[in-house]
Motif scaffolding. Structure first.
Motif, PDB file in Angstrom:
ATOM      1  N   LEU A  45       0.837  -1.193   0.000  1.00 45.58           N
ATOM      2  CA  LEU A  45       0.000   0.000   0.000  1.00 45.58           C
ATOM      3  C   LEU A  45       0.873   1.245   0.000  1.00 45.58           C
ATOM      4  O   LEU A  45       1.842   1.315   0.735  1.00 45.58           O
ATOM      5  N   SER A  46       0.518   2.207  -0.834  1.00 37.87           N
ATOM      6  CA  SER A  46       1.370   3.388  -0.955  1.00 37.87           C
ATOM      7  C   SER A  46       0.574   4.684  -0.854  1.00 37.87           C
ATOM      8  O   SER A  46       0.721   5.581  -1.649  1.00 37.87           O
ATOM      9  N   ILE A  47      -0.319   4.726   0.145  1.00 35.39           N
ATOM     10  CA  ILE A  47      -1.036   5.971   0.452  1.00 35.39           C
ATOM     11  C   ILE A  47      -0.802   6.284   1.927  1.00 35.39           C
ATOM     12  O   ILE A  47      -1.016   5.436   2.794  1.00 35.39           O
ATOM     13  N   SER A  48      -0.349   7.473   2.195  1.00 36.66           N
ATOM     14  CA  SER A  48      -0.141   7.879   3.575  1.00 36.66           C
ATOM     15  C   SER A  48      -1.474   8.308   4.196  1.00 36.66           C
ATOM     16  O   SER A  48      -2.440   8.582   3.481  1.00 36.66           O
TER      17      SER A  48
ATOM     18  N   GLU B 144      -6.653  11.307   3.965  1.00 33.17           N
ATOM     19  CA  GLU B 144      -7.600  12.282   4.510  1.00 33.17           C
ATOM     20  C   GLU B 144      -8.002  13.316   3.462  1.00 33.17           C
ATOM     21  O   GLU B 144      -9.142  13.774   3.428  1.00 33.17           O
ATOM     22  N   LYS B 145      -7.088  13.671   2.574  1.00 35.43           N
ATOM     23  CA  LYS B 145      -7.390  14.635   1.525  1.00 35.43           C
ATOM     24  C   LYS B 145      -8.272  14.031   0.439  1.00 35.43           C
ATOM     25  O   LYS B 145      -9.009  14.745  -0.238  1.00 35.43           O
TER      26      LYS B 145
ATOM     27  N   LYS C 298     -10.637  11.602   0.900  1.00 35.42           N
ATOM     28  CA  LYS C 298     -11.968  11.228   1.381  1.00 35.42           C
ATOM     29  C   LYS C 298     -12.996  12.310   1.105  1.00 35.42           C
ATOM     30  O   LYS C 298     -12.695  13.500   1.130  1.00 35.42           O
ATOM     31  N   GLY C 299     -14.232  11.884   0.867  1.00 35.26           N
ATOM     32  CA  GLY C 299     -15.333  12.820   0.732  1.00 35.26           C
ATOM     33  C   GLY C 299     -15.711  13.403   2.083  1.00 35.26           C
ATOM     34  O   GLY C 299     -15.248  12.938   3.139  1.00 35.26           O
ATOM     35  N   LEU C 300     -16.582  14.411   2.054  1.00 32.72           N
ATOM     36  CA  LEU C 300     -16.931  15.152   3.263  1.00 32.72           C
ATOM     37  C   LEU C 300     -17.476  14.263   4.364  1.00 32.72           C
ATOM     38  O   LEU C 300     -17.110  14.387   5.521  1.00 32.72           O
ATOM     39  N   ASN C 301     -18.363  13.339   4.013  1.00 34.20           N
ATOM     40  CA  ASN C 301     -18.962  12.486   5.047  1.00 34.20           C
ATOM     41  C   ASN C 301     -18.709  11.003   4.787  1.00 34.20           C
ATOM     42  O   ASN C 301     -19.515  10.146   5.128  1.00 34.20           O
ATOM     43  N   GLU C 302     -17.561  10.705   4.169  1.00 38.91           N
ATOM     44  CA  GLU C 302     -17.195   9.315   3.899  1.00 38.91           C
ATOM     45  C   GLU C 302     -16.514   8.721   5.129  1.00 38.91           C
ATOM     46  O   GLU C 302     -15.422   9.144   5.503  1.00 38.91           O
TER      47      GLU C 302
ATOM     48  N   ARG D 139     -10.986   9.301  -6.821  1.00 41.29           N
ATOM     49  CA  ARG D 139      -9.716   9.868  -6.352  1.00 41.29           C
ATOM     50  C   ARG D 139      -8.783   8.792  -5.795  1.00 41.29           C
ATOM     51  O   ARG D 139      -7.565   8.828  -6.015  1.00 41.29           O
ATOM     52  N   LEU D 140      -9.335   7.826  -5.065  1.00 43.90           N
ATOM     53  CA  LEU D 140      -8.524   6.744  -4.524  1.00 43.90           C
ATOM     54  C   LEU D 140      -7.916   5.915  -5.653  1.00 43.90           C
ATOM     55  O   LEU D 140      -6.723   5.585  -5.623  1.00 43.90           O
ATOM     56  N   LEU D 141      -8.716   5.585  -6.655  1.00 46.41           N
ATOM     57  CA  LEU D 141      -8.208   4.792  -7.771  1.00 46.41           C
ATOM     58  C   LEU D 141      -7.164   5.573  -8.567  1.00 46.41           C
ATOM     59  O   LEU D 141      -6.152   5.007  -9.003  1.00 46.41           O
ATOM     60  N   GLN D 142      -7.401   6.858  -8.752  1.00 53.03           N
ATOM     61  CA  GLN D 142      -6.407   7.679  -9.457  1.00 53.03           C
ATOM     62  C   GLN D 142      -5.062   7.621  -8.742  1.00 53.03           C
ATOM     63  O   GLN D 142      -4.010   7.426  -9.368  1.00 53.03           O
ATOM     64  N   THR D 143      -5.091   7.770  -7.422  1.00 53.26           N
ATOM     65  CA  THR D 143      -3.858   7.769  -6.645  1.00 53.26           C
ATOM     66  C   THR D 143      -3.177   6.400  -6.680  1.00 53.26           C
ATOM     67  O   THR D 143      -1.962   6.295  -6.900  1.00 53.26           O
TER      68      THR D 143
END
Length: 307
Positions: A25-28, A33-34, A36-40, A102-106
């Protein structure tokens, strides 16, 4: 996995998380946190167990696509411009499409074979508010007739043809309108993610659809009552945050009570979003190659992959 009498391979959360051949996994936590959606209400664990296997699966499709492109160029002896692997992500308002995209893009950008991953939302292809008002369909924003489909089709066709330096309109959720002074540059990415409620919809008047240009498609699904609750919860959170900005189109809702905000959100859901869901969005679910089913806590409970 249960595949009896079904066009899908069906995975529960545990079976899906056991997918093999995964990179680290390569997401800090800060990146996460950046994204995630507002209420996810999802965690890094969700990324590890669900989104990382999904990214790995798409990586396999994308690299196979790139290898086929190379072989086709050799076969016809006519090199063509580089075309991206295009992914469509559909689903209801408030279901979590943007966070998934956004998660998939990253995650997908972590592979050296396709490190250039762009994300475009179809909100930018909505008609500007002044056009919607002139057409008398401002209350139909998000419905098929509120999009400039010709502009969207021209973009998706151009990007799939390998054209460089394409400029995409940008939408502001703050001003609730397409921005006149800003565009997004899409310049021959390795992978392009196109996210929006309308990406799998068909137009019976036209022989070609946006989804005809997709190499992989995802539908984010959840029980309607859960989506409705998430929409109301998000509206309440925006009332306490973005709606207070003087530039916000919804500034008038910042001063109403919590109870009135809930009633307003419920009415918007029933009059607009639920209707659009039933008429135009939900019927496209079966057109997706992969369906992600979320539970009431936003965790993904089931994944269906078309055979």
């Amino acid at each position: 996995m249960n595949n009896t009498y079904s066009p899908y391979y069906e995975f529960d959360r545990t079976a899906w998380a056991m997918s093999r051949d995964l990179p680290p996994l390569s997401i800090s936590e800060e990146e996460f946190e950046k994204l995630k959606g507002l209420n996810e209400k999802i965690s890094i664990e969700e990324v590890t167990k669900v989104y990382l296997p999904l990214a790995r699966l798409i990586h396999l499709y994308a690299t196979t696509f790139m290898q086929l492109q190379s072989k086709m160029n050799s076969f016809f002896n006519t090199p063509t411009p580089k075309a991206p692997f295009v992914i469509g992500i559909a689903g209801s308002v408030a279901v979590g499409k943007s966070t998934a995209a956004r998660l998939l893009q990253t995650l997908l950008s972590r592979w050296p074979e396709h490190s250039k991953v762009d994300l475009v939302t179809t909100d930018g292809f909505l008609y500007p508010n002044d056009v919607l008002e002139a057409k008398g369909i401002m209350n139909r924003k998000g419905f098929p007739e509120s999009y400039d489909i010709n502009k969207l089709m021209h973009f998706i066709s151009s990007v799939k043809s390998g054209e460089p330096a394409l400029h995409v309109p940008v939408y502001s959720h703050l001003t609730y309108d397409v921005l006149n002074d800003r565009t997004q540059l899409v310049d021959q990415p390795d992978i392009l993610i196109v996210e929006g409620i309308n990406v799998l919809q068909v137009n019976t008047q036209e022989p070609t659809f946006v989804s005809d240009f997709f190499d992989f498609s995802i539908y984010i699904d959840a029980d309607e009552q859960d989506i409705r609750n998430w929409y109301i919860e998000r509206f309440q959170m925006l009332r306490d945050t973005a709606f207070k900005d003087p530039r916000s189109y919804f500034r008038k809702y910042a001063s109403i009570s919590k109870e009135e905000a809930a009633r307003t959100a419920e009415k918007i859901w029933e009059d607009i979003n639920a209707k659009n869901l039933h008429e135009n969005i939900l019927p496209t679910k079966e057109r997706a190659r992969l369906i992600i089913k979320k539970g009431s806590d936003h965790h993904i409970d089931q994944v269906l992959l078309r055979k």
